[in-house]
Structures are given as structure tokens and as C-alpha cells.
Design an enzyme around this catalytic site. Structure first.
Site, PDB file in Angstrom:
ATOM      1  N   GLY A  96      -2.372  17.890 -38.300  1.00 22.12           N
ATOM      2  CA  GLY A  96      -1.314  18.723 -37.732  1.00 22.12           C
ATOM      3  C   GLY A  96      -1.011  18.368 -36.294  1.00 22.12           C
ATOM      4  O   GLY A  96      -0.337  17.365 -36.002  1.00 22.12           O
ATOM      5  N   THR A  97      -1.546  19.172 -35.393  1.00 19.71           N
ATOM      6  CA  THR A  97      -1.281  19.022 -33.962  1.00 19.71           C
ATOM      7  C   THR A  97      -1.507  17.595 -33.461  1.00 19.71           C
ATOM      8  O   THR A  97      -0.814  17.134 -32.551  1.00 19.71           O
ATOM      9  CB  THR A  97      -2.175  20.019 -33.192  1.00 19.71           C
ATOM     10  OG1 THR A  97      -1.885  21.333 -33.683  1.00 19.71           O
ATOM     11  CG2 THR A  97      -1.906  19.981 -31.706  1.00 19.71           C
ATOM     12  N   CYS A 156       2.692  35.117 -44.093  1.00 22.59           N
ATOM     13  CA  CYS A 156       3.913  35.724 -43.568  1.00 22.59           C
ATOM     14  C   CYS A 156       3.937  37.198 -43.911  1.00 22.59           C
ATOM     15  O   CYS A 156       3.452  37.616 -44.948  1.00 22.59           O
ATOM     16  CB  CYS A 156       5.149  35.109 -44.196  1.00 22.59           C
ATOM     17  SG  CYS A 156       5.033  33.376 -44.392  1.00 22.59           S
ATOM     18  N   LEU A 158       8.957  29.895 -37.978  1.00 20.07           N
ATOM     19  CA  LEU A 158       9.336  29.293 -39.256  1.00 20.07           C
ATOM     20  C   LEU A 158      10.794  28.870 -39.325  1.00 20.07           C
ATOM     21  O   LEU A 158      11.433  28.925 -40.375  1.00 20.07           O
ATOM     22  CB  LEU A 158       8.990  30.244 -40.414  1.00 20.07           C
ATOM     23  CG  LEU A 158       7.479  30.475 -40.599  1.00 20.07           C
ATOM     24  CD1 LEU A 158       7.210  31.679 -41.498  1.00 20.07           C
ATOM     25  CD2 LEU A 158       6.783  29.242 -41.164  1.00 20.07           C
ATOM     26  N   ALA A 194       4.720  29.856 -31.711  1.00 19.51           N
ATOM     27  CA  ALA A 194       5.404  30.955 -32.383  1.00 19.51           C
ATOM     28  C   ALA A 194       6.818  30.466 -32.667  1.00 19.51           C
ATOM     29  O   ALA A 194       7.800  30.945 -32.117  1.00 19.51           O
ATOM     30  CB  ALA A 194       5.420  32.201 -31.513  1.00 19.51           C
ATOM     31  N   ILE A 195       6.890  29.427 -33.500  1.00 21.11           N
ATOM     32  CA  ILE A 195       8.188  28.825 -33.831  1.00 21.11           C
ATOM     33  C   ILE A 195       9.001  29.831 -34.642  1.00 21.11           C
ATOM     34  O   ILE A 195      10.224  29.897 -34.539  1.00 21.11           O
ATOM     35  CB  ILE A 195       7.993  27.522 -34.658  1.00 21.11           C
ATOM     36  CG1 ILE A 195       7.066  26.542 -33.943  1.00 21.11           C
ATOM     37  CG2 ILE A 195       9.334  26.875 -34.986  1.00 21.11           C
ATOM     38  CD1 ILE A 195       7.517  26.089 -32.590  1.00 21.11           C
ATOM     39  N   LYS A 251       8.115  20.911 -43.479  1.00 26.69           N
ATOM     40  CA  LYS A 251       8.211  22.158 -42.734  1.00 26.69           C
ATOM     41  C   LYS A 251       8.351  23.298 -43.750  1.00 26.69           C
ATOM     42  O   LYS A 251       8.915  23.096 -44.831  1.00 26.69           O
ATOM     43  CB  LYS A 251       9.441  22.085 -41.815  1.00 26.69           C
ATOM     44  CG  LYS A 251       9.751  23.354 -41.042  1.00 26.69           C
ATOM     45  CD  LYS A 251       8.790  23.578 -39.895  1.00 26.69           C
ATOM     46  CE  LYS A 251       8.867  25.009 -39.388  1.00 26.69           C
ATOM     47  NZ  LYS A 251       7.684  25.413 -38.617  1.00 26.69           N
TER      48      LYS A 251
END
Ligand SMILES: Cc1cc2nc3c(=O)[nH]c(=O)nc-3n(C[C@H](O)[C@H](O)[C@H](O)COP(=O)(O)OP(=O)(O)OC[C@H]3O[C@@H](n4cnc5c(N)ncnc54)[C@H](O)[C@@H]3O)c2cc1C
Ligand SMILES: Cc1cc2nc3c(=O)[nH]c(=O)nc-3n(C[C@H](O)[C@H](O)[C@H](O)COP(=O)(O)O)c2cc1C
Ligand code: FES
Lengths: 305, 269
Positions: free
Chosen positions: A267-268, A132, A75, A72-73, A47
Site C-alpha cells: 500500500g503506502t 464503511c 473513498l 481521510a480520502i 481503488k
């Protein structure tokens, strides 16, 4: 026929196969240990880690869209110190290279996180997420401005002796410009793509579904965009590439290799099938067997146009 | 664990509510009420993600065909609300679905002898049925307070009664039981030597949590959230812990730290 050779070397990191897990979709590895053999995959990416623990965004943070999902975690992560103390010891006992994904809210933070990771046993390389906003510079996104990207990458490079992978954002007009900027600044490899900015609307409530309004699109829906970008960058830059975006099976993975990727990230797909990374490596090998291909490396960039 | 499960039956028990039984791995025999499954309704990429469902029941049966030992099954009780549940409702005996089981932390049943009070509405009754069954097997006294908008939302009451559970019902429109919120009925029956287990719409849980805290009654709630992974990796399903502030964030994963929480663990609006 002998088993095909699945191994690749990525920026000096030897991997048993080209399959890596994508940052933010595989936790810190341990979460998936019940579902697959962590020693069957090429590498694990953590992560995204920051200098201080990060709370992340309010909820709802995720929503499914046709063939994909928005997240829209924000980060959310334990922070670099807790990672080193609590998560890394477990990973050290797994015989698979660990890549630490990192990001910063300011230029300085990028450098600081990189130097904390430098010299740490158990971290084979670092992947820098430049998608970012730079808090100090009024939120300009490092990953969409070639000058800012160059600054971040050279700073991180000065603070690390580990292989340096830079993860590119697809939310740009010309990904090749960004790729070249990162290559010039000293990146050892590039990974692409991160999520595409998107949004979902709740018609009945007349509100955005995500509390953050916008989110990052991932999953099969983004694969064609990702393939195109890998192909474009492969033609323009002489660095090893990691293909990411909607990879669900071995065939998807091999398409990215043809387009020019040395390795790929899953990923997903790990959300719908927690054993996806292992399965995809097996499916790739199966394809090679069926087609009498001796080494997966022979497919890298082998696309005929 | 990941398990290829076969649908045994899938029946509409009330308009738009279905009860589905499917084969389950041996490990599920020791599942705790309140734990859940993540189910992939088909192997297409739309819908992409798994869907979470509470365990409504777990048991074992001997298949009709010869030479086969006892086989574990599990059941879910679900409402058709969108794409995934619509596809689910079209499945038949013999169809295959992919399960992750058992996930999350379930209810802690507490010491013997105290009264166990279950509060639920709609599909929130699903995990409470499995809980009631286990509590009854231990010989506990169990009462159920069930609510819903109308009589169609109050599911499987006869099943609860068959277990020997005393039931109280309230509906918003008065088509079944008392007219009004089930939490109002509950408040009249609160006493300090009981333990509350609640599952249902968030406003109901909010009311139950506050009421139980006010009266000093221990209370566990089972929460819902959008989920992607179900295993604590994506951080999509978080809720605010009781002491959460923007400066000192304290997020809990519903999938891993829950879905069952002690009401004191969470922040209520
Ligand atoms: C731990 C847990 C246990 C659950 N147990 C049950 C159960 O026993 N029975 C049951 O019927 N349902 C249960 N749910 C809710 C169930 O997962 C959703 O209703 C289902 O995922 C909807 O899928 P869909 O494709 O039909 O709906 P979608 O098309 O995805 O959405 C339709 C509507 O449902 C809402 N929704 C979608 N996903 C969720 C979700 N995860 N939580 C809450 N609302 C959602 C959306 O906001 C939307 O309004 C549970 C959820 C969780 C988190
Ligand atoms: C829930 C979620 C969290 C993510 N978190 C990160 C992260 O912390 N850092 C990062 O560089 N990428 C992150 N990503 C992006 C993925 O690593 C990947 O680039 C993207 O999802 C595209 O691949 P996919 O289509 O296979 O999912 C995240 C993606 C998702 C879905
Ligand atoms: S659903 Fe992914 S962390 Fe809970």
C-alpha cells in the site's frame, strides 16, 4: 539452482507471485505504468468502487505521522460505470489479474455493485471493503459488527460468481470473530488489515490536522498489528489470507507469509517508491535464492512458535 | 521517472532558505516551468513520504572529471519549515537523493508579444525563476512582482534582474521595496494585454486570481497541497474545481491536473 517458484493460487486466481497492490494506493493501475512493469506483479486491486461516483472528503485529507500516514480520502472514486467504461479497457490489456475493490453506503449497494461486476471480463475477483458505515442503519460500521458483516458478505456472494475476498477492519476487539463471520457467510479469502483509525492534532492552531478529524493510519507503523492479526486469523480460519499493513520490502512480505498469508498487498510503500511492488517481488525471490528455498508456497504459515 | 540523483551543491541563500543543485536525468532537459519534483530526503521511514518542490532551474554542466559529457542538473529553492526540509538542508555534495521527475502540468507561456507578469512570494519565486529564464530566452518582456513578510523572504532578486526582468518588490514590514502587499503594487500596473503567472502563499494567489478575473487578465496560478504520491493515485492533494458543489463534486488533483491551473478552473474563497 533453478529460479524459485514464486507463483501462488489465491481463491482460484493464479498469480505469478504473491505481491498485489493495495486498494486506494495504486489508482487504477495506469498511474504507475511509467514506474514499474505492471506484468511483474501478482495482481492489482483497484481503488474502492461504489455504485455512484463519490466526491470524498474535504481537505486536508492526508498527513504524515511517525513511520506512517493518516488518510481521510473519503473513498473518492469514479463510480462503477465509469470504471467499466474508462478504466477497465486499459487494464484488460495488462496480463495481470485485476481485483475490483468495492463498497456500499447501504447493504443494497454492496449487492448492486457486485452484480454489475459479475460476468465482466477483465475482473478476476472482487475484494469487499466492509470498513464503511451503513448510512441506512445510522452509520453502524459493517466491518465491526459480525452480524452486519455476515449480511453483507452473504448478499455479495449471492450476486457474484467471482472469487470473493473480504477485507477486514482492524478496528475491532477481536478480529477472529469477524473473520469467522465472513468465512461462514461464504468468503473465499480474507484480506487484512485495512487502516487503523487515528488522529493528528495541530497544537498551534488547536485543531485536528485532517478536515475529517480522524483518518486511517497506514504504513510501517501498523505492521506489527497487522502481523499479529494475520497470525491470529490464520490459526482460526481455513481460508487463504492476504497480508496487508506497512509492507516496505521483501522481508516484510515474507514475514506475513510465515504468519499465514498466501499473498500480500503493498500500500503506502507505493507512494514513497512507485516501483515498490515490483521491487518487493524481486526481493522476495532473492531471499528464496539465498536460502535455497524452491517455492514461496512452502513458507505460507511456516512460522514456528 | 524515478532517478537516483547526486547533490552537487546546497547553499543557504537567505536565512533558512536553501538552494540545492543536483544531477538530473536527460529527460528533465525538456521540463516545463511549473513542473515539480518529489524528493525522498533519506531512505528511512521517517520522514516517510516524499516532499514536493518546484523546479527552480534546469540546465547542463560538464563535470570536472575527465571523459564525461554534459550532464543535466536541476535546482530547487526551499525554505526549512519542518523535519524533511531540515534534513534536506544538511545534505552535502555527493549525497544521494531519490527523485520523481518531472511531475505535473507546468505554465503555458502564451502567445509571443504580450507582457508576461510574474507574481510570487517566498519559495513561490522558485518556479517563477525557471519560467522567467525560459520567457527571456524567447525574447519576451517579463516583469516580476515579488512579496514577502520581510526582506529575507524576497529571494534571488538579483538573479531575476540578471535575466533582464524588471522587478517590483513589496514587504509587509517595508524592509525591502514598498511597504504592504505586492498585490496592491500589481493592481496599479494591470492592463489587459498582459498574462499573469503566480505562485506563493494561498491568500496571495486568492487575491491575484480575483483581481485578474475582475480586470479580465488571463492568469495561471501554481498551487500547493499536502501530497503523498505525486502521481494522481492517492487523491490526497485535491482542490475544488470552479463548479464544485457538494451535489456535483469536481475535485482536481494538484499533482496531476496541476500544480499550475488557469485561475478560472478553481474555486476561490
Ligand atoms: C507542487 C508543490 C511545489 C512546492 N515547491 C516548493 C518549493 O519550491 N520550495 C519550498 O520550499 N517548498 C515547496 N513546496 C512546499 C514543500 O513541499 C513543503 O514545505 C515541504 O514538504 C515541507 O516538508 P517538511 O518535512 O520540512 O515539513 P513538515 O514537517 O512536513 O511540515 C512543516 C510545516 O509545513 C507545512 N507543509 C508540509 N507539507 C506541505 C506541503 N506539501 N505544502 C504546503 N505546506 C506544507 C505543514 O503544514 C507544516 O506546517 C511545494 C509544495 C508543492 C505541493
Ligand atoms: C490513501 C489511501 C487510500 C486507501 N483507499 C482504500 C480503499 O479505497 N479501499 C480499501 O479497501 N482500502 C483502502 N486503503 C487501505 C489500503 O488498501 C491498506 O489496507 C492500508 O493502507 C494498509 O496497508 P499499507 O500499510 O501497506 O498502506 C487506502 C489506504 C490509503 C493510504
Ligand atoms: S499526491 Fe497523490 S493524488 Fe496527488
Amino acid at each position: 539452482m533453478q529460479r524459485p517458484d514464486m507463483s501462488v493460487v489465491l481463491a482460484g486466481i493464479p498469480m505469478r507471485n504473491p505481491v498485489m497492490t493495495a486498494s486506494g494506493t495504486f489508482g487504477y493501475g495506469a498511474e504507475f505504468a511509467d514506474y514499474l512493469d505492471l506484468e511483474s506483479i501478482g495482481a492489482m486491486v483497484t481503488k474502492g468502487l461504489s455504485l455512484k461516483p463519490k466526491a470524498g472528503n474535504p481537505t486536508p485529507r492526508i498527513v504524515e505521522t511517525p513511520g506512517g500516514m493518516l488518510n481521510a480520502i473519503g473513498l473518492q472514486n469514479v463510480g462503477i460505470d465509469a470504471f467499466i467504461e474508462q478504466k477497465l479497457p486499459y487494464l484488460k490489456n495488462v496480463n495481470t489479474p485485476v481485483i475490483a475493490n468495492l463498497y456500499g453506503n447501504t447493504l443494497e449497494e454492496y449487492g448492486e455493485v457486485a452484480s454489475r461486476l459479475d460476468g465482466l471480463a477483465g475482473v478476476a475477483g472482487i475484494e469487499v471493503n466492509i470498513s464503511c458505515p451503513n448510512v441506512k442503519q445510522g452509520g453502524i460500521v459493517f466491518g465491526t459488527d459480525p452480524g452486519a458483516a455476515q449480511e453483507v458478505v452473504s448478499l455479495v456472494k449471492r450476486n457474484t460468481s467471482k472469487p470473493l475476498i473480504v477485507k477486514l477492519s482492524p478496528n475491532v476487539t477481536d478480529v477472529v470473530v469477524m473473520a469467522k463471520a465472513c468465512a461462514d457467510a461464504g468468503a473465499d479469502a480474507l484480506s487484512l488489515i485495512n487502516t487503523l483509525t487515528g488522529m493528528a492534532i495541530d497544537l498551534e492552531r488547536r485543531r485536528p490536522v485532517l478536515a475529517n478529524v480522524t483518518g486511517g493510519l497506514s504504513g510501517p507503523a501498523i505492521k506489527p498489528v497487522a502481523l499479529r492479526m494475520v497470525w491470529q486469523v490464520a490459526k482460526a480460519v481455513r481460508l487463504p489470507l492476504i497480508g496487508i499493513g506497512g509492507i516496505m520490502n521483501g522481508r516484510d512480505a515474507l514475514e506475513f507469509m510465515l504468519a499465514g498469508a498466501t499473498a500480500i498487498q503493498v500500500g503506502t510503500a507505493s507512494f514513497l517508491d512507485p516501483s515498490a511492488a515490483q521491487r518487493i517481488a524481486q526481493e522476495m525471490e532473492q531471499y528464496l535464492v539465498e536460502h535455497g528455498i524452491e517455492s514461496v508456497r512452502s513458507l505460507i504459515g511456516a512460522l514456528e512458535v | 521517472m524515478q532517478f537516483k540523483s547526486m547533490v552537487i551543491s546546497n547553499v543557504e541563500v537567505s536565512p533558512n532558505y536553501f538552494r540545492m543543485r543536483m544531477t538530473a536525468p536527460q529527460e528533465l532537459a525538456s521540463a516545463v516551468p511549473g513542473q515539480f519534483v518529489m524528493l525522498k530526503v533519506n531512505d528511512a521511514i521517517d520522514p516517510l513520504l516524499r516532499r514536493p518542490f518546484g523546479l527552480f532551474d534546469v540546465g547542463s554542466f560538464v563535470p570536472e572529471y575527465a571523459g564525461c559529457g554534459a550532464q543535466v542538473y536541476c535546482e530547487i529553492l526551499y525554505k526549512v519549515v519542518g523535519k524533511g526540509t531540515k534534513l534536506l538542508s544538511a545534505l552535502h555534495h555527493g549525497d544521494l537523493v531519490d527523485l520523481l521527475v518531472p511531475l505535473g502540468k507546468g505554465f503555458q507561456m502564451g502567445p509571443a508579444g504580450e507582457e508576461k507578469v510574474l507574481v510570487g512570494g517566498g519559495v513561490g519565486l522558485a518556479p517563477l525563476y525557471y519560467l522567467a529564464k525560459e520567457l527571456k530566452e524567447r525574447g519576451e518582456k517579463v516583469r516580476l512582482f515579488a512579496g514577502g513578510r520581510n526582506r529575507d523572504d524576497v529571494l534571488c532578486i538579483t538573479e531575476f534582474e540578471r535575466l533582464g526582468v524588471e522587478t517590483y518588490v513589496a514587504t509587509d514590514d517595508g524592509t525591502l521595496g514598498e511597504r504592504g502587499f505586492v498585490t496592491q503594487v500589481l493592481e496599479r500596473h494591470l492592463s489587459s494585454d498582459m498574462r499573469i503567472f503566480a505562485c506563493g502563499p494561498t491568500p496571495m494567489l486568492n487575491a491575484v486570481a480575483k483581481m485578474s478575473q475582475k480586470h479580465g487578465v488571463p492568469c495561471q496560478v501554481s498551487m500547493e497541497a499536502y501530497m503523498a504520491c505525486g502521481v494522481g493515485a492517492c487523491l490526497g492533494c485535491v482542490m475544488k474545481g470552479a463548479n464544485h458543489t457538494d451535489e456535483t463534486p469536481d475535485y482536481r488533483c494538484v499533482c496531476k491536473d496541476g500544480p499550475v491551473f488557469d485561475s478560472f478552473e478553481l474555486q476561490w474563497s
